[in-house]
Design an enzyme around this catalytic site. Structure first.
Site, PDB file in Angstrom:
ATOM      1  N   LEU A  35       0.709  -0.918   0.031  1.00 43.85           N
ATOM      2  CA  LEU A  35      -0.157   0.090   0.140  1.00 43.85           C
ATOM      3  C   LEU A  35       0.607   1.396  -0.360  1.00 43.85           C
ATOM      4  O   LEU A  35       0.126   2.128  -0.199  1.00 43.85           O
ATOM      5  CB  LEU A  35      -1.413  -0.338   1.460  1.00 43.85           C
ATOM      6  CG  LEU A  35      -1.590  -1.005   0.923  1.00 43.85           C
ATOM      7  CD1 LEU A  35      -2.520  -1.268   2.833  1.00 43.85           C
ATOM      8  CD2 LEU A  35      -2.750  -1.656  -0.105  1.00 43.85           C
ATOM      9  N   ARG A  36       2.344   0.893   0.370  1.00 42.31           N
ATOM     10  CA  ARG A  36       3.075   1.960  -0.048  1.00 42.31           C
ATOM     11  C   ARG A  36       3.240   2.924   1.188  1.00 42.31           C
ATOM     12  O   ARG A  36       4.062   4.098   0.874  1.00 42.31           O
ATOM     13  CB  ARG A  36       2.754   2.719  -1.258  1.00 42.31           C
ATOM     14  CG  ARG A  36       3.297   1.763  -2.779  1.00 42.31           C
ATOM     15  CD  ARG A  36       4.832   0.936  -2.634  1.00 42.31           C
ATOM     16  NE  ARG A  36       4.524   0.105  -3.721  1.00 42.31           N
ATOM     17  CZ  ARG A  36       5.575  -1.250  -3.292  1.00 42.31           C
ATOM     18  NH1 ARG A  36       5.750  -1.274  -2.107  1.00 42.31           N
ATOM     19  NH2 ARG A  36       5.543  -1.730  -4.745  1.00 42.31           N
ATOM     20  N   ASP A  41       9.325  -9.056   2.423  1.00 41.47           N
ATOM     21  CA  ASP A  41       9.252  -9.038   0.782  1.00 41.47           C
ATOM     22  C   ASP A  41       9.919  -7.946   0.978  1.00 41.47           C
ATOM     23  O   ASP A  41       9.279  -6.870   0.667  1.00 41.47           O
ATOM     24  CB  ASP A  41       7.289  -9.329   0.985  1.00 41.47           C
ATOM     25  CG  ASP A  41       7.064  -9.114   0.161  1.00 41.47           C
ATOM     26  OD1 ASP A  41       7.835 -10.232  -0.968  1.00 41.47           O
ATOM     27  OD2 ASP A  41       6.936  -8.774  -1.171  1.00 41.47           O
ATOM     28  N   ASN A  97       8.734  -8.760  -9.391  1.00 36.51           N
ATOM     29  CA  ASN A  97       9.442 -10.435  -8.343  1.00 36.51           C
ATOM     30  C   ASN A  97       8.969 -11.432  -8.310  1.00 36.51           C
ATOM     31  O   ASN A  97       8.622 -10.058  -7.270  1.00 36.51           O
ATOM     32  CB  ASN A  97      10.874  -9.793  -8.293  1.00 36.51           C
ATOM     33  CG  ASN A  97      11.472 -10.264  -7.679  1.00 36.51           C
ATOM     34  OD1 ASN A  97      12.069 -11.147  -7.529  1.00 36.51           O
ATOM     35  ND2 ASN A  97      12.694  -9.379  -6.390  1.00 36.51           N
ATOM     36  N   ASP A 133       0.355 -10.100  -4.227  1.00 35.84           N
ATOM     37  CA  ASP A 133       1.367  -8.930  -4.560  1.00 35.84           C
ATOM     38  C   ASP A 133       0.941  -7.522  -5.581  1.00 35.84           C
ATOM     39  O   ASP A 133       2.180  -7.114  -6.283  1.00 35.84           O
ATOM     40  CB  ASP A 133       1.874  -9.473  -5.622  1.00 35.84           C
ATOM     41  CG  ASP A 133       3.188  -9.239  -5.574  1.00 35.84           C
ATOM     42  OD1 ASP A 133       4.000  -7.771  -4.030  1.00 35.84           O
ATOM     43  OD2 ASP A 133       4.904  -9.396  -5.727  1.00 35.84           O
ATOM     44  N   HIS A 191       3.776   1.087  -8.514  1.00 38.40           N
ATOM     45  CA  HIS A 191       4.877   2.526  -8.634  1.00 38.40           C
ATOM     46  C   HIS A 191       4.812   3.445  -9.673  1.00 38.40           C
ATOM     47  O   HIS A 191       3.588   3.986 -10.778  1.00 38.40           O
ATOM     48  CB  HIS A 191       5.327   1.935  -9.650  1.00 38.40           C
ATOM     49  CG  HIS A 191       6.455   0.413  -8.778  1.00 38.40           C
ATOM     50  ND1 HIS A 191       6.986   1.400  -7.976  1.00 38.40           N
ATOM     51  CD2 HIS A 191       6.316  -0.640  -8.885  1.00 38.40           C
ATOM     52  CE1 HIS A 191       7.940  -0.818  -7.464  1.00 38.40           C
ATOM     53  NE2 HIS A 191       7.820  -1.521  -8.224  1.00 38.40           N
ATOM     54  N   GLY A 227       7.110  -4.779 -10.465  1.00 40.97           N
ATOM     55  CA  GLY A 227       5.692  -5.236  -9.292  1.00 40.97           C
ATOM     56  C   GLY A 227       4.850  -4.381 -10.601  1.00 40.97           C
ATOM     57  O   GLY A 227       4.998  -3.510 -11.728  1.00 40.97           O
TER      58      GLY A 227
HETATM   59 ZN   LIG Z   1       7.863 -10.796  -2.523  1.00 39.50          ZN
END
Ligand SMILES: [Zn+2]
Length: 427
Positions: free
Chosen positions: A57-58, A148, A275, A302, A306, A321
């Site tokens: 969620l940044r 992660d 990734n 995931d 960005h 991502g």
């Molecule tokens: Zn990961």
């Protein structure tokens, strides 16, 4: 509220459900009180609200890419009623202050239950265990820990984390990537990466860590969750380890690893950089059968927003991502339901029930029965829609599914009986 004419798990004749005080009060032909709101479901599929064990969620730190508010909106629109927010924020969620901030902010927004994941090591540096006990005992009640974005690569640190987690009834979620094997890696190690001159990310970097961690977790009698499995070889390892783990081992697969392959490298578009990387067609086929058979327990998005400047650049400089929350259900329908690998009940298992069990959520992923919490999602199985990154609720737009026609649409999401999203809009 009366949900009229829904088909629980897409099975049987349509039924009406009365929702009151946040729970399913009655199923069948209830007599709603005068003035009750009616949600016309007209034969749509009713499922328990989706649960995502893996989202980014940044917030705090990269509010230009996503915030807890915009990520929660994307989650509600995607049919989710609970999400787990990964710890790789800035500052890192490796202490009580940050995990409680994320948890409180999620409650203020109120569109989805936001559960912070605590970091395993201080600053995600892999050197010193974070204060897992303090985070577990905080208001956020953290029960899942993960570095992660990074692998807990040191076997002694991983062993200690696993041992310590048993006393907290917590699960350690590992991003399995042996760092010595992925220095400078850009894409799946194989023919396509070689032809384009990209440094390879070998499948064995994932498989080796999963094998090691399964052994460490078995000896520690600890709960291990493997994040974003991408390689067929990892499925082999999980098949071997699962009977020995006595129910303490679980694993997730992302929607993109169920659909996309490294054929996408030919586009040179960094929207396809992720990734672990997109792998081969054989890997994708194995992910699907392993999910159908239960070797992989669940789907996790995931979701990785960005900012434009981190994606609209050359491949090597781009961050890995992709967005996932609003497209996950449709991708699972395309890859699992349409080919007959899962029915709707199976989809409820891999996107709601199993993730809720793994995370130990008592009020999510519950059966659709009278007396159960009204965390629900309504899906129109006949709908089709076109993905437009700019129209998604996320602040970022890095979807690999741009312009793709996808099946099935979320028509309403209910969190404890309250509609959070309806017909593509946040309520
Ligand atoms: Zn990961």
């Amino acid at each position: 509220m009366l949900i009229k004419g829904a088909r629980p798990y897409g099975e049987g004749e349509p039924v009406d459900l009365l929702i009151a005080d946040g729970v399913i009060a009655e199923i069948g032909a209830p007599d709603p009180p005068a003035g009750a709101e009616v949600l016309d479901a007209a034969g749509q599929v009713l499922l328990p609200g989706l649960v995502d064990l893996h989202t980014h969620l940044r917030e705090p730190g990269r509010e230009d890419a996503e915030t807890i508010a915009t990520g929660s909106a994307a989650a509600a629109l995607g049919g989710f009623t609970a999400v787990f927010a990964m710890a790789n924020t800035s500052p890192v969620a490796d202490n009580q202050v940050i995990v409680e901030h994320v948890w409180r902010r999620g409650r203020e927004v109120g569109l989805v239950d936001v559960h912070p994941v605590g970091a395993v090591t201080v600053g995600l540096a892999g050197e010193k265990l974070a204060e897992l006990g303090t985070m577990a005992g905080s208001a956020a009640g953290v029960r899942m820990f993960s570095d992660d974005g990074h692998c807990v690569a040191d076997p002694l640190i991983m062993r200690r984390a696993l041992e310590y987690s048993t006393a907290l009834n917590a699960v350690i979620a590992q991003h399995a990537e042996e760092p010595a094997l992925t220095v400078g890696a850009q894409a799946h190690e194989g023919e396509r990466a070689a032809r384009l001159g990209y440094t390879g990310w070998p499948a064995s970097a994932e498989e080796a860590i999963v094998a090691r961690d399964c052994l460490l977790a078995e000896r520690a009698m600890a709960r291990l969750h493997v994040c974003h499995v991408s390689s067929a070889g990892t499925v082999d390892v999980l098949e071997w380890a699962r009977p020995r783990a006595d129910g303490r081992l679980s694993a997730e697969v992302t929607p993109h690893h169920l659909l996309l392959t490294d054929e996408r490298l030919a586009t040179y578009d960094p929207v396809n950089k992720v990734n672990p990387p997109l792998r081969t067609d054989a890997d994708v086929r194995r992910m699907r059968t392993a999910l159908a058979e239960g070797v992989l327990d669940c789907v996790a998005t995931d979701h990785a927003p960005h900012a434009a400047q981190d994606k609209d650049c050359e491949w090597a400089a781009a961050k890995p991502g992709m967005l996932g929350l609003q497209t996950a259900l449709s991708i699972v329908v395309r890859t699992m339901v349409e080919p007959g690998l899962l029915d709707w009940r199976g989809l409820a298992r891999v996107m709601s029930e199993r993730p809720a069990e793994i995370a130990g959520l008592p009020d999510q992923g519950r059966p659709i029965e009278a007396g159960e919490p009204a965390n629900l999602v309504l899906v129109d199985p006949a709908a089709e829609w076109t993905v437009r990154g700019a129209e998604l609720a996320s602040l970022a737009a890095n979807t690999p599914y741009e312009d793709m026609r996808l099946p099935a649409a979320v028509t309403a999401t209910l969190l404890r009986g309250r509609i959070t999203a309806r017909a593509g809009r946040i309520i």
